[in-house]
Design a protein around this motif. Structure first.
Motif, PDB file in Angstrom:
ATOM      1  N   SER A  15       0.838  -1.267  -0.042  1.00 26.40           N
ATOM      2  CA  SER A  15      -0.022   0.043  -0.050  1.00 26.40           C
ATOM      3  C   SER A  15       0.890   1.512  -0.076  1.00 26.40           C
ATOM      4  O   SER A  15       2.023   1.178   0.303  1.00 26.40           O
ATOM      5  CB  SER A  15      -0.779   0.178   1.256  1.00 26.40           C
ATOM      6  OG  SER A  15      -0.110   0.211   2.550  1.00 26.40           O
ATOM      7  N   PRO A  16       0.461   2.422  -0.297  1.00 24.55           N
ATOM      8  CA  PRO A  16       1.095   3.472  -0.488  1.00 24.55           C
ATOM      9  C   PRO A  16       1.751   3.732   1.110  1.00 24.55           C
ATOM     10  O   PRO A  16       2.807   4.580   1.183  1.00 24.55           O
ATOM     11  CB  PRO A  16       0.205   4.842  -0.773  1.00 24.55           C
ATOM     12  CG  PRO A  16      -0.942   4.066  -1.541  1.00 24.55           C
ATOM     13  CD  PRO A  16      -1.164   2.779  -0.927  1.00 24.55           C
ATOM     14  N   GLU A  17       1.281   3.583   2.205  1.00 23.02           N
ATOM     15  CA  GLU A  17       1.576   3.705   3.542  1.00 23.02           C
ATOM     16  C   GLU A  17       2.776   2.892   3.840  1.00 23.02           C
ATOM     17  O   GLU A  17       3.137   3.129   4.963  1.00 23.02           O
ATOM     18  CB  GLU A  17       0.459   3.877   4.531  1.00 23.02           C
ATOM     19  CG  GLU A  17      -0.677   4.642   4.187  1.00 23.02           C
ATOM     20  CD  GLU A  17      -1.628   4.450   3.013  1.00 23.02           C
ATOM     21  OE1 GLU A  17      -1.905   2.969   2.673  1.00 23.02           O
ATOM     22  OE2 GLU A  17      -2.324   5.065   2.224  1.00 23.02           O
ATOM     23  N   THR A  18       2.850   1.856   3.346  1.00 25.19           N
ATOM     24  CA  THR A  18       3.949   0.630   3.587  1.00 25.19           C
ATOM     25  C   THR A  18       5.416   1.266   3.711  1.00 25.19           C
ATOM     26  O   THR A  18       5.829   2.010   2.765  1.00 25.19           O
ATOM     27  CB  THR A  18       4.016  -0.373   2.648  1.00 25.19           C
ATOM     28  OG1 THR A  18       2.588  -0.785   2.455  1.00 25.19           O
ATOM     29  CG2 THR A  18       5.048  -1.373   3.121  1.00 25.19           C
ATOM     30  N   PRO A  19       5.893   1.315   4.831  1.00 30.76           N
ATOM     31  CA  PRO A  19       7.370   1.784   5.042  1.00 30.76           C
ATOM     32  C   PRO A  19       8.341   1.091   3.941  1.00 30.76           C
ATOM     33  O   PRO A  19       8.173   0.021   4.004  1.00 30.76           O
ATOM     34  CB  PRO A  19       8.051   1.532   6.469  1.00 30.76           C
ATOM     35  CG  PRO A  19       6.445   1.216   7.356  1.00 30.76           C
ATOM     36  CD  PRO A  19       5.576   0.556   6.289  1.00 30.76           C
ATOM     37  N   VAL A  20       9.236   1.891   3.325  1.00 27.18           N
ATOM     38  CA  VAL A  20      10.180   1.439   2.388  1.00 27.18           C
ATOM     39  C   VAL A  20      10.980   0.278   3.214  1.00 27.18           C
ATOM     40  O   VAL A  20      11.352  -0.569   2.184  1.00 27.18           O
ATOM     41  CB  VAL A  20      10.864   2.556   2.015  1.00 27.18           C
ATOM     42  CG1 VAL A  20      12.132   2.199   1.287  1.00 27.18           C
ATOM     43  CG2 VAL A  20      10.179   3.556   1.295  1.00 27.18           C
ATOM     44  N   HIS A  21      11.453   0.290   4.201  1.00 29.74           N
ATOM     45  CA  HIS A  21      12.315  -0.771   4.819  1.00 29.74           C
ATOM     46  C   HIS A  21      11.508  -2.074   4.726  1.00 29.74           C
ATOM     47  O   HIS A  21      11.936  -3.242   4.430  1.00 29.74           O
ATOM     48  CB  HIS A  21      12.669  -0.366   6.133  1.00 29.74           C
ATOM     49  CG  HIS A  21      11.716  -0.570   7.052  1.00 29.74           C
ATOM     50  ND1 HIS A  21      11.535  -1.577   7.954  1.00 29.74           N
ATOM     51  CD2 HIS A  21      10.938   0.636   7.739  1.00 29.74           C
ATOM     52  CE1 HIS A  21      10.609  -1.192   8.854  1.00 29.74           C
ATOM     53  NE2 HIS A  21       9.954  -0.060   8.703  1.00 29.74           N
ATOM     54  N   GLU A  65      11.939   5.936   7.721  1.00 29.84           N
ATOM     55  CA  GLU A  65      11.141   7.177   7.647  1.00 29.84           C
ATOM     56  C   GLU A  65      10.295   7.550   6.370  1.00 29.84           C
ATOM     57  O   GLU A  65       9.482   8.364   6.050  1.00 29.84           O
ATOM     58  CB  GLU A  65      11.889   8.555   7.886  1.00 29.84           C
ATOM     59  CG  GLU A  65      12.496   8.632   9.353  1.00 29.84           C
ATOM     60  CD  GLU A  65      13.375   9.789   9.445  1.00 29.84           C
ATOM     61  OE1 GLU A  65      13.412  10.712   8.788  1.00 29.84           O
ATOM     62  OE2 GLU A  65      13.881   9.822  10.563  1.00 29.84           O
ATOM     63  N   MET A  66      10.778   6.802   5.334  1.00 31.70           N
ATOM     64  CA  MET A  66      10.109   6.893   3.982  1.00 31.70           C
ATOM     65  C   MET A  66       8.860   5.626   3.717  1.00 31.70           C
ATOM     66  O   MET A  66       9.015   4.572   4.228  1.00 31.70           O
ATOM     67  CB  MET A  66      11.051   6.614   3.050  1.00 31.70           C
ATOM     68  CG  MET A  66      12.191   7.349   2.880  1.00 31.70           C
ATOM     69  SD  MET A  66      11.930   9.181   2.084  1.00 31.70           S
ATOM     70  CE  MET A  66      11.737   8.545   0.450  1.00 31.70           C
ATOM     71  N   ASP A  67       7.983   6.295   3.155  1.00 28.58           N
ATOM     72  CA  ASP A  67       6.939   5.366   2.846  1.00 28.58           C
ATOM     73  C   ASP A  67       6.834   5.074   1.374  1.00 28.58           C
ATOM     74  O   ASP A  67       7.508   5.661   0.632  1.00 28.58           O
ATOM     75  CB  ASP A  67       5.368   5.793   3.334  1.00 28.58           C
ATOM     76  CG  ASP A  67       4.962   7.106   2.676  1.00 28.58           C
ATOM     77  OD1 ASP A  67       5.455   7.525   1.807  1.00 28.58           O
ATOM     78  OD2 ASP A  67       4.022   7.537   3.297  1.00 28.58           O
ATOM     79  N   ALA A  68       6.011   3.865   0.773  1.00 27.60           N
ATOM     80  CA  ALA A  68       5.973   3.521  -0.499  1.00 27.60           C
ATOM     81  C   ALA A  68       5.551   4.782  -1.362  1.00 27.60           C
ATOM     82  O   ALA A  68       6.097   4.981  -2.662  1.00 27.60           O
ATOM     83  CB  ALA A  68       5.244   2.364  -0.731  1.00 27.60           C
ATOM     84  N   GLU A  69       4.806   5.710  -0.825  1.00 28.63           N
ATOM     85  CA  GLU A  69       4.059   6.658  -1.779  1.00 28.63           C
ATOM     86  C   GLU A  69       5.417   7.590  -2.159  1.00 28.63           C
ATOM     87  O   GLU A  69       5.305   7.972  -3.058  1.00 28.63           O
ATOM     88  CB  GLU A  69       2.813   7.417  -1.130  1.00 28.63           C
ATOM     89  CG  GLU A  69       2.280   8.413  -2.033  1.00 28.63           C
ATOM     90  CD  GLU A  69       0.850   8.663  -1.306  1.00 28.63           C
ATOM     91  OE1 GLU A  69       0.060   9.106  -2.098  1.00 28.63           O
ATOM     92  OE2 GLU A  69       1.073   8.897   0.076  1.00 28.63           O
ATOM     93  N   ARG A  70       5.945   7.724  -1.045  1.00 28.81           N
ATOM     94  CA  ARG A  70       7.301   9.050  -1.424  1.00 28.81           C
ATOM     95  C   ARG A  70       8.379   8.195  -2.374  1.00 28.81           C
ATOM     96  O   ARG A  70       9.204   8.983  -2.907  1.00 28.81           O
ATOM     97  CB  ARG A  70       7.964   9.277  -0.174  1.00 28.81           C
ATOM     98  CG  ARG A  70       6.922  10.136   0.670  1.00 28.81           C
ATOM     99  CD  ARG A  70       7.498  10.764   1.821  1.00 28.81           C
ATOM    100  NE  ARG A  70       8.761  11.684   1.383  1.00 28.81           N
ATOM    101  CZ  ARG A  70       9.625  11.874   2.358  1.00 28.81           C
ATOM    102  NH1 ARG A  70       9.641  11.338   3.590  1.00 28.81           N
ATOM    103  NH2 ARG A  70      10.721  12.346   1.824  1.00 28.81           N
ATOM    104  N   MET A  71       8.483   6.972  -2.281  1.00 31.55           N
ATOM    105  CA  MET A  71       9.349   6.225  -3.123  1.00 31.55           C
ATOM    106  C   MET A  71       9.209   5.851  -4.334  1.00 31.55           C
ATOM    107  O   MET A  71       9.925   5.647  -5.410  1.00 31.55           O
ATOM    108  CB  MET A  71       9.861   4.886  -2.140  1.00 31.55           C
ATOM    109  CG  MET A  71      10.921   4.296  -2.965  1.00 31.55           C
ATOM    110  SD  MET A  71      12.635   5.117  -2.858  1.00 31.55           S
ATOM    111  CE  MET A  71      12.796   5.754  -1.394  1.00 31.55           C
ATOM    112  N   MET A  72       7.590   5.706  -4.705  1.00 36.05           N
ATOM    113  CA  MET A  72       7.417   5.101  -5.926  1.00 36.05           C
ATOM    114  C   MET A  72       7.046   5.771  -7.032  1.00 36.05           C
ATOM    115  O   MET A  72       7.326   7.102  -6.966  1.00 36.05           O
ATOM    116  CB  MET A  72       6.013   4.385  -5.612  1.00 36.05           C
ATOM    117  CG  MET A  72       4.753   5.560  -5.449  1.00 36.05           C
ATOM    118  SD  MET A  72       3.201   4.725  -5.254  1.00 36.05           S
ATOM    119  CE  MET A  72       2.128   6.264  -5.316  1.00 36.05           C
TER     120      MET A  72
END
Length: 140
Positions: A15-21, A65-72
């Motif tokens: 999901s967009p809220e999933t933490p990148v780690h 500190e990053m979530d999927a939405e910021r990384m995708m």
């Protein structure tokens, strides 16, 4: 032959809220190079292992500190399941991508197809053609 014949039906998603780690851990555990980010059943982004390596490591960001939405990568290029393979290869080339989420007629995620999937198919087909040529050729 269409995309539905070579696509992978089981897609690793977040999901967009999933933490990148967590995304990176899932990639490692599932042995995949990408995760499709979905809202409901609709693909809204794509994160690759390269995205994580380049954006996190190179920019010295904190993956916790990053979530999927910021990384995708947003607005992923998608392909419909009934698309022909020649059209798929053209679209991969034109878009400059190696992976495409496959969507159904409603735009919902149905699978994923990669350049590797296409290369494996074509390599097998070329092997079959080589066998025909070899069988029909005189000995040297």
């Amino acid at each position: 032959m269409t995309v539905s014949d070579i696509m992978r039906h089981e897609v690793v998603t977040a999901s967009p809220e999933t933490p990148v780690h967590e995304v990176a851990t899932t990639m490692r555990d599932e042995n995949v190079g990408s995760v499709v980010v979905v809202e409901g059943d609709e693909p809204v982004g794509l994160i690759t292992d390269r995205d994580i390596a380049i954006r996190i490591a190179a920019d010295q960001l904190d993956a916790e500190e990053m979530d999927a939405e910021r990384m995708m990568s947003t607005d992923p290029v998608t392909v419909e399941a009934d698309t022909g393979l020649f059209e798929l290869s053209t679209q991969l080339c034109n878009e400059g991508v190696r992976r495409m989420p496959v969507v159904d007629e409603d735009g919902d995620l149905a699978g994923i197809v990669t350049l590797d999937d296409l290369a494996v198919l074509l390599t097998g087909e070329l092997g079959n053609l080589a066998g025909v040529i070899d069988a029909e050729s005189p000995p040297y």
